[in-house]
Design a protein around this motif. Sequence first.
Motif, PDB file in Angstrom:
ATOM      1  N   MET A   1       0.732  -1.260  -0.144  1.00 22.02           N
ATOM      2  CA  MET A   1       0.048  -0.007   0.191  1.00 22.02           C
ATOM      3  C   MET A   1       1.028   1.253   0.029  1.00 22.02           C
ATOM      4  SD  MET A   1      -3.305   1.011   2.407  1.00 22.02           S
ATOM      5  CE  MET A   1      -2.664   0.887   4.052  1.00 22.02           C
ATOM      6  N   THR A   2       0.447   2.141  -0.850  1.00 17.52           N
ATOM      7  CA  THR A   2       1.427   3.303  -0.843  1.00 17.52           C
ATOM      8  C   THR A   2       0.935   4.456   0.217  1.00 17.52           C
ATOM      9  OG1 THR A   2      -0.013   4.568  -2.625  1.00 17.52           O
ATOM     10  CG2 THR A   2       1.793   3.097  -3.310  1.00 17.52           C
ATOM     11  N   GLN A   3       2.006   5.297   0.298  1.00 13.32           N
ATOM     12  CA  GLN A   3       1.815   6.399   1.409  1.00 13.32           C
ATOM     13  C   GLN A   3       2.282   7.709   0.569  1.00 13.32           C
ATOM     14  OE1 GLN A   3       3.474   5.231   4.910  1.00 13.32           O
ATOM     15  NE2 GLN A   3       1.989   4.088   5.488  1.00 13.32           N
ATOM     16  N   THR A  15       7.041  15.836  -2.940  1.00 14.07           N
ATOM     17  CA  THR A  15       6.009  14.919  -2.320  1.00 14.07           C
ATOM     18  C   THR A  15       5.833  13.558  -3.187  1.00 14.07           C
ATOM     19  OG1 THR A  15       4.367  16.513  -1.411  1.00 14.07           O
ATOM     20  CG2 THR A  15       3.438  14.364  -1.780  1.00 14.07           C
ATOM     21  N   VAL A  16       5.996  12.423  -2.407  1.00 15.34           N
ATOM     22  CA  VAL A  16       6.398  11.283  -3.414  1.00 15.34           C
ATOM     23  C   VAL A  16       5.334  10.304  -2.751  1.00 15.34           C
ATOM     24  CG1 VAL A  16       7.649   9.068  -3.794  1.00 15.34           C
ATOM     25  CG2 VAL A  16       8.576  11.493  -3.788  1.00 15.34           C
ATOM     26  N   ASP A  17       4.229   9.772  -3.670  1.00 14.20           N
ATOM     27  CA  ASP A  17       3.457   8.575  -3.267  1.00 14.20           C
ATOM     28  C   ASP A  17       4.278   7.291  -3.661  1.00 14.20           C
ATOM     29  OD1 ASP A  17       1.135   7.345  -2.565  1.00 14.20           O
ATOM     30  OD2 ASP A  17       0.110   7.638  -4.561  1.00 14.20           O
ATOM     31  N   ALA A  18       4.537   6.598  -2.492  1.00 11.76           N
ATOM     32  CA  ALA A  18       5.267   5.406  -2.830  1.00 11.76           C
ATOM     33  C   ALA A  18       5.108   4.286  -1.637  1.00 11.76           C
ATOM     34  CB  ALA A  18       6.790   5.877  -2.614  1.00 11.76           C
ATOM     35  N   ASP A  19       5.362   3.273  -1.797  1.00  9.83           N
ATOM     36  CA  ASP A  19       5.490   2.118  -0.732  1.00  9.83           C
ATOM     37  C   ASP A  19       6.633   2.446   0.229  1.00  9.83           C
ATOM     38  OD1 ASP A  19       6.562  -0.476   0.475  1.00  9.83           O
ATOM     39  OD2 ASP A  19       4.627  -1.183  -0.650  1.00  9.83           O
ATOM     40  N   PRO A  59      25.773   6.259   1.206  1.00  3.72           N
ATOM     41  CA  PRO A  59      25.272   5.403   0.040  1.00  3.72           C
ATOM     42  C   PRO A  59      23.957   4.873   0.463  1.00  3.72           C
ATOM     43  CG  PRO A  59      26.845   4.181   1.432  1.00  3.72           C
ATOM     44  CD  PRO A  59      26.886   5.447   1.927  1.00  3.72           C
ATOM     45  N   LEU A  60      22.992   5.407  -0.506  1.00  2.00           N
ATOM     46  CA  LEU A  60      21.364   5.408  -0.201  1.00  2.00           C
ATOM     47  C   LEU A  60      21.069   3.824  -0.068  1.00  2.00           C
ATOM     48  CD1 LEU A  60      19.833   7.622  -2.674  1.00  2.00           C
ATOM     49  CD2 LEU A  60      19.596   7.747  -0.287  1.00  2.00           C
ATOM     50  N   LEU A  61      21.504   2.892  -0.693  1.00  2.00           N
ATOM     51  CA  LEU A  61      21.065   1.693  -0.706  1.00  2.00           C
ATOM     52  C   LEU A  61      21.609   0.981   0.897  1.00  2.00           C
ATOM     53  CD1 LEU A  61      21.615   0.441  -4.075  1.00  2.00           C
ATOM     54  CD2 LEU A  61      19.660   0.977  -2.900  1.00  2.00           C
ATOM     55  N   HIS A  62      22.616   1.503   1.406  1.00  2.00           N
ATOM     56  CA  HIS A  62      22.973   0.932   2.536  1.00  2.00           C
ATOM     57  C   HIS A  62      22.483   1.638   3.832  1.00  2.00           C
ATOM     58  CE1 HIS A  62      25.580  -1.092   5.694  1.00  2.00           C
ATOM     59  NE2 HIS A  62      26.053   0.077   5.953  1.00  2.00           N
ATOM     60  N   HIS A  63      22.534   3.298   4.089  1.00  2.00           N
ATOM     61  CA  HIS A  63      22.308   3.755   5.078  1.00  2.00           C
ATOM     62  C   HIS A  63      20.651   4.503   5.124  1.00  2.00           C
ATOM     63  CE1 HIS A  63      25.887   3.567   7.062  1.00  2.00           C
ATOM     64  NE2 HIS A  63      26.512   3.841   5.976  1.00  2.00           N
ATOM     65  N   ALA A  64      20.493   4.833   3.974  1.00  2.00           N
ATOM     66  CA  ALA A  64      19.066   5.729   3.990  1.00  2.00           C
ATOM     67  C   ALA A  64      17.905   4.663   3.819  1.00  2.00           C
ATOM     68  CB  ALA A  64      19.068   6.859   3.011  1.00  2.00           C
ATOM     69  N   GLY A  65      18.321   3.668   3.007  1.00  2.00           N
ATOM     70  CA  GLY A  65      17.366   2.649   2.974  1.00  2.00           C
ATOM     71  C   GLY A  65      16.327   2.834   2.023  1.00  2.00           C
ATOM     72  N   VAL A  66      15.206   3.041   2.801  1.00  2.00           N
ATOM     73  CA  VAL A  66      13.638   3.061   2.127  1.00  2.00           C
ATOM     74  C   VAL A  66      13.280   4.530   2.317  1.00  2.00           C
ATOM     75  CG1 VAL A  66      13.469   0.633   2.372  1.00  2.00           C
ATOM     76  CG2 VAL A  66      12.755   2.105   4.331  1.00  2.00           C
ATOM     77  N   VAL A  67      12.328   4.739   1.617  1.00  2.00           N
ATOM     78  CA  VAL A  67      11.170   5.866   1.624  1.00  2.00           C
ATOM     79  C   VAL A  67      10.979   6.403   3.081  1.00  2.00           C
ATOM     80  CG1 VAL A  67       9.359   7.413   0.876  1.00  2.00           C
ATOM     81  CG2 VAL A  67      10.727   5.890  -0.885  1.00  2.00           C
ATOM     82  N   GLY A  68      10.211   5.154   3.674  1.00  2.00           N
ATOM     83  CA  GLY A  68       9.610   5.469   4.896  1.00  2.00           C
ATOM     84  C   GLY A  68      10.518   5.649   6.080  1.00  2.00           C
ATOM     85  N   GLY A  69      11.988   5.358   5.686  1.00  2.00           N
ATOM     86  CA  GLY A  69      12.729   5.299   6.962  1.00  2.00           C
ATOM     87  C   GLY A  69      13.731   6.653   6.589  1.00  2.00           C
ATOM     88  N   ARG A  70      13.473   7.643   5.634  1.00  2.00           N
ATOM     89  CA  ARG A  70      14.252   8.490   5.374  1.00  2.00           C
ATOM     90  C   ARG A  70      14.469   9.697   6.472  1.00  2.00           C
ATOM     91  NH1 ARG A  70       9.648  10.324   5.968  1.00  2.00           N
ATOM     92  NH2 ARG A  70       8.821  12.258   5.420  1.00  2.00           N
TER      93      ARG A  70
END
Length: 151
Positions: A1-3, A15-19, A59-70
């Motif tokens: 479900m996206t947020q 504003t990003v509509d994303a999982d 590096p985004l793929l290691h630390h910043a992870g996912v949109v919800g954890g930004r």
Amino acid sequence: MTQKFTLNVNGKTHTVDADPDMPLLYALRDDIGLNNPKFGCGLAQCGACTVHLDGQAIPLLHHAGVVGGRRQGGDTPGPAPEKPHPLQTAYIEEQVPQCGYCINGWIMTAASFLATKKKPTDAEIKSALEGVKCRCGTMSAFSRRSSAPQR
């Protein structure tokens, strides 16, 4: 479900509509339309996915992870022909980039390092850039020109 998520990138709010589990890299590239950073190795070991978060090269793929954890804030190098960063100028003068795929990681990592270390030694520069990889072999030119803005 996206947020809906609000991201502050390069001083602009998006504003990003994303999982919530979607990688932040995908939001920056696909939803916001940035050409940098890039998906490189997929393991955050080459530096192609690097951005600045709170002034640090991450590096985004290691630390910043996912949109919800930004985290708030994020800068990516972009084409700024009217006012290029000193590193961009130095890299252009040296004709460093070959394929250009890894340049995001080099500039973001070097800029973050040079913001805290004004007169680094060659050994310190080499150590700071150690985690960034280049597939076409211009690493020595990147390292050489990364000290140019400070000297």
